[in-house]
Write a protein that holds these residues in place. Structure first.
Motif, mmCIF file in Angstrom:
data_model
loop_
_atom_site.group_PDB
_atom_site.id
_atom_site.type_symbol
_atom_site.label_atom_id
_atom_site.label_comp_id
_atom_site.label_asym_id
_atom_site.label_seq_id
_atom_site.Cartn_x
_atom_site.Cartn_y
_atom_site.Cartn_z
ATOM 1 N N THR A 1 29.996 73.719 23.061
ATOM 2 C CA THR A 1 30.198 73.615 24.502
ATOM 3 C C THR A 1 31.643 74.022 24.779
ATOM 4 O O THR A 1 32.420 74.233 23.835
ATOM 5 N N PRO A 2 32.072 74.122 26.045
ATOM 6 C CA PRO A 2 33.428 74.623 26.307
ATOM 7 C C PRO A 2 34.532 73.587 26.095
ATOM 8 O O PRO A 2 35.666 73.822 26.506
ATOM 9 N N PHE A 3 34.219 72.472 25.431
ATOM 10 C CA PHE A 3 35.212 71.415 25.266
ATOM 11 C C PHE A 3 35.837 71.436 23.879
ATOM 12 O O PHE A 3 35.178 71.718 22.876
ATOM 13 N N VAL B 1 34.178 80.719 31.022
ATOM 14 C CA VAL B 1 33.019 80.809 30.142
ATOM 15 C C VAL B 1 32.214 79.516 30.229
ATOM 16 O O VAL B 1 32.744 78.455 30.573
ATOM 17 N N ILE B 2 30.918 79.612 29.917
ATOM 18 C CA ILE B 2 30.080 78.418 29.939
ATOM 19 C C ILE B 2 29.965 77.774 28.569
ATOM 20 O O ILE B 2 29.550 76.619 28.447
ATOM 21 N N ASN B 3 30.340 78.493 27.530
ATOM 22 C CA ASN B 3 30.425 77.911 26.178
ATOM 23 C C ASN B 3 31.243 78.856 25.304
ATOM 24 O O ASN B 3 31.628 79.949 25.725
ATOM 25 N N HIS B 4 31.529 78.422 24.090
ATOM 26 C CA HIS B 4 32.194 79.282 23.107
ATOM 27 C C HIS B 4 31.797 78.826 21.724
ATOM 28 O O HIS B 4 31.213 77.747 21.544
ATOM 29 N N ASN C 1 38.356 83.855 20.477
ATOM 30 C CA ASN C 1 37.054 83.212 20.342
ATOM 31 C C ASN C 1 36.029 84.007 21.146
ATOM 32 O O ASN C 1 36.378 84.805 22.015
ATOM 33 N N LEU C 2 34.771 83.780 20.821
ATOM 34 C CA LEU C 2 33.654 84.425 21.504
ATOM 35 C C LEU C 2 32.962 83.410 22.393
ATOM 36 O O LEU C 2 32.590 82.319 21.933
ATOM 37 N N GLY C 3 32.810 83.731 23.658
ATOM 38 C CA GLY C 3 32.129 82.853 24.601
ATOM 39 C C GLY C 3 31.009 83.576 25.313
ATOM 40 O O GLY C 3 30.778 84.773 25.125
ATOM 41 N N TYR D 1 22.141 83.078 20.576
ATOM 42 C CA TYR D 1 22.845 81.905 20.041
ATOM 43 C C TYR D 1 23.982 82.387 19.153
ATOM 44 O O TYR D 1 23.773 83.157 18.214
ATOM 45 N N MET D 2 25.194 81.923 19.442
ATOM 46 C CA MET D 2 26.383 82.375 18.717
ATOM 47 C C MET D 2 27.146 81.182 18.149
ATOM 48 O O MET D 2 27.554 80.295 18.899
ATOM 49 N N HIS D 3 27.323 81.175 16.840
ATOM 50 C CA HIS D 3 28.091 80.124 16.182
ATOM 51 C C HIS D 3 29.433 80.639 15.674
ATOM 52 O O HIS D 3 30.357 79.876 15.443
#
Length: 607
Positions: free
Chosen positions: A180-182, A205-208, A222-224, A265-267
């Protein structure tokens, strides 16, 4: 090589040739105690920390820990399955727990502490699970109407901030990460949580991913995922080194997702001297299902869709311009971790810990872990191998077609769900897919038209790439015949550059010793290992000697637990990175259970 032949290769690669149970019929049989995997203690993943160890404790030292090794091995991972009388459903949901092994002058101390997230605070206050996680739905709040739930979807702080995956430095500060973005700032000496960052507040961004890249200069990438007017897009975020890394953060590249309403989905992601490397697997996050999950109080894993008949895409984005240079295709596979990416002699090399499909995520549900000993297919579902893909530069670009408002009926030809599978394998009811790769039927039509010339000319490589009417099709080579996870390299010197060694833990639960640490020589395709009966190390981290004379001149640090009833034991093992033999260790006996951890960082000179 034709698509049909390649599919056969991948099927054999993951399911037959390297399936120890098929090669060794004895491995499929129950032992005298009714267990399929008698050498594997799954209980190491089921433990919950009951009492924090805020003040460092001393342990029992043996062997010799180099005197030059000074710093803190910081670890992050699942800390507790429990909230009141409730239990989380998936390993990724557990409350984040930090571990610290402080090393100085050959001595080691240990402590642990929960990341003080808002999710943890709310759950503890209510004594129940009130925030929905990946595999666990929150207890419904009768005070919240459907309109409250709908409006909450547009608030960045409405989701979980349980940052239990990894730890990375931003300048001289350390942050815990999740998808999540936190992220949370932690004190590397006390493990106290000192602040929270929401990346959405700075770059939208909504996530990374949980695995940013830290350059030698201190700049972080980072990738988001972000939402644009034309749909979901992948974004590369730059946090320039300085006093205001978050305030100065900015997006340097944007790439439209292959499917408008189904971002991949990106990890993690890759980075080389000139390129960002995005590997877009056909495991997607359905935005329509996400809305449904939020409104109907389902867990987040219900949003995942696996399209086994669609290719995995490799995208090269120029770091200098932020523009897409070229895309490549391979047969579908699932991954969490990229080992390394680098450029060499007109090629980009991408090394990945690969799986045939994402069933290994299902293997990490609570009930799946608890019942693995009675599941003869568990090891097969978790089967993976490290693969090397070689991307030839300068070849003809991919010819993907732009298809407006096309339904996903063509994606319906996928494997049938088993009752145990949580992830939805079909999305034929959804439409508006704007960027679709050529389907498998077209691949079969073109398979005889491809060139028979291997475009990979990299010396010593067995990987292949072939020109087809739809683009460039990649066939990987295997780096070693071990299941490898949480891979690490000599990161400070070789991230994004040519390298020779990586270190990993075994992911083969049916191996003779599932707790094996592995050193892989990617040039010679050989391995060195370390293991002890019933000992389960975590991610091995390489720390170089003060003046290293070679890539493996240094030590390997790994935290470790033991299986069975001794759940209050935790230790630190120090290995010679060259030989993978033990130099020294420190054993600790704590006041409560210590869970196995996931990822971490060695923070030098933080003692």
């Amino acid at each position: 090589m034709s698509a049909r032949v390649f599919k056969s290769f991948m099927r054999d690669f993951f399911a037959v040739k390297y399936d120890e149970r098929r090669d060794n019929p004895e491995a499929t049989r129950l032992d005298g105690n009714g267990r399929y995997y008698p050498n594997c203690s799954s209980d190491v993943w089921l433990r919950s920390c009951e009492r924090e160890i805020v003040d460092p404790i001393e342990g029992h030292h043996s062997g010799h820990i180099p005197s030059w090794l000074n710093g803190s091995l910081l670890r992050n991972g699942p800390g507790s399955w429990k909230v009141g009388d409730m239990t989380f459903g998936h390993l990724f949901d557990c409350s984040a727990l930090l571990h610290r092994f402080a090393i100085k002058a050959g001595r080691v101390t240990y402590q642990n502490r929960f990341v003080d997230t808002q999710t943890l605070q709310k759950n503890r206050a209510a004594q129940r699970i009130v925030i929905t996680e990946f595999g666990t739905a929150a207890v419904p709040d009768p005070c919240h109407s459907i309109f409250d739930k709908f409006s909450a979807m547009f608030r960045a702080d409405s989701g979980t901030d349980n940052s239990m995956i990894s730890i990375y430095p931003f300048g001289d500060q350390y942050y815990t990460f999740t998808e999540t973005p936190f992220m949370h700032r932690i004190n590397p000496c006390t493990l106290a949580t000192e602040g929270r960052i929401c990346t959405t507040d700075y770059v939208g961004v909504i996530n990374h991913t949980s695995h940013p890249h830290v350059l030698p200069s201190g700049t972080v990438y980072n990738l988001g995922t972000s939402m644009t007017k034309s749909g979901a897009a992948y974004t590369i975020i730059c946090f320039p080194h300085g006093q205001q890394m978050f305030e100065d953060a900015h997006i340097v590249a944007t790439l439209p997702c292959r499917w408008k309403l189904h971002p991949g989905y990106m990890h993690t992601f890759g980075l080389t001297e000139h390129y960002f490397v995005i590997v877009e697997q056909p495991l997607s996050v359905s935005l329509t299902e996400y809305v449904k999950a939020q409104l109907s109080n389902q867990n987040l894993s219900a949003c995942l869709k696996w399209y086994e008949d669609k290719p995995t895409l490799f995208h090269l984005i120029e770091r200098s311009t932020g523009k897409l240079l070229q895309s490549y295709e391979s047969e579908a596979f699932f991954y969490l971790h990229i080992i390394n990416t680098y450029e060499q002699d007109g090629h980009v090399v991408v090394d990945i810990c690969s799986y045939k499909n994402p069933e290994m995520i299902n293997c990490m549900y609570l009930d799946a872990i608890a019942n693995m000993q009675t599941n003869p297919d568990y090891a097969k579902l978790f089967r993976g191998r490290p693969l090397r893909f070689v991307l030839p530069l300068g070849a003809a670009p991919s010819k993907r077609r732009l298809v407006k408002s096309m339904s996903l009926v063509g994606l319906a030809g996928v494997a049938t769900n088993s009752p145990a599978t949580r992830m939805r394998h079909s999305a034929s009811q959804y439409a508006d897919i704007s960027y679709m790769a050529t389907n498998s039927k077209q691949e079969q039509q073109h398979e005889e038209q491809q060139t028979g010339i291997n475009l990979v000319s990299l010396a010593g490589s067995q990987a292949e790439a072939f020109q087809t009417p739809t683009g460039i099709f990649l066939r990987p080579e295997m780096l070693c015949d071990w299941g490898c996870e949480t891979p690490r390299i000599y990161y400070e010197r070789h991230m994004g550059k040519s390298y020779r060694y990586f270190y990993a833990i075994s992911s083969d639960v049916d191996a003779h010793n599932p707790g094996t640490l592995i050193k892989v020589d990617v040039q010679e395709k050989t391995c060195k290992t370390w293991c002890e009966p019933n000992v389960y190390p975590s991610e091995p981290i390489f720390v170089p000697s003060p003046e290293p004379q070679s890539e493996d001149d240094g030590v390997i640090l790994a935290s470790m637990v033991v299986g069975g009833l001794n759940d209050r034991y935790v230790g630190l093992i120090v290995l010679c990175a060259k030989t993978m033999t033990e130099l020294g260790r420190c054993d600790f006996h704590t006041n409560g259970p210590v869970p196995k951890c996931l990822h971490g960082w060695f923070a030098a000179n933080t003692v």
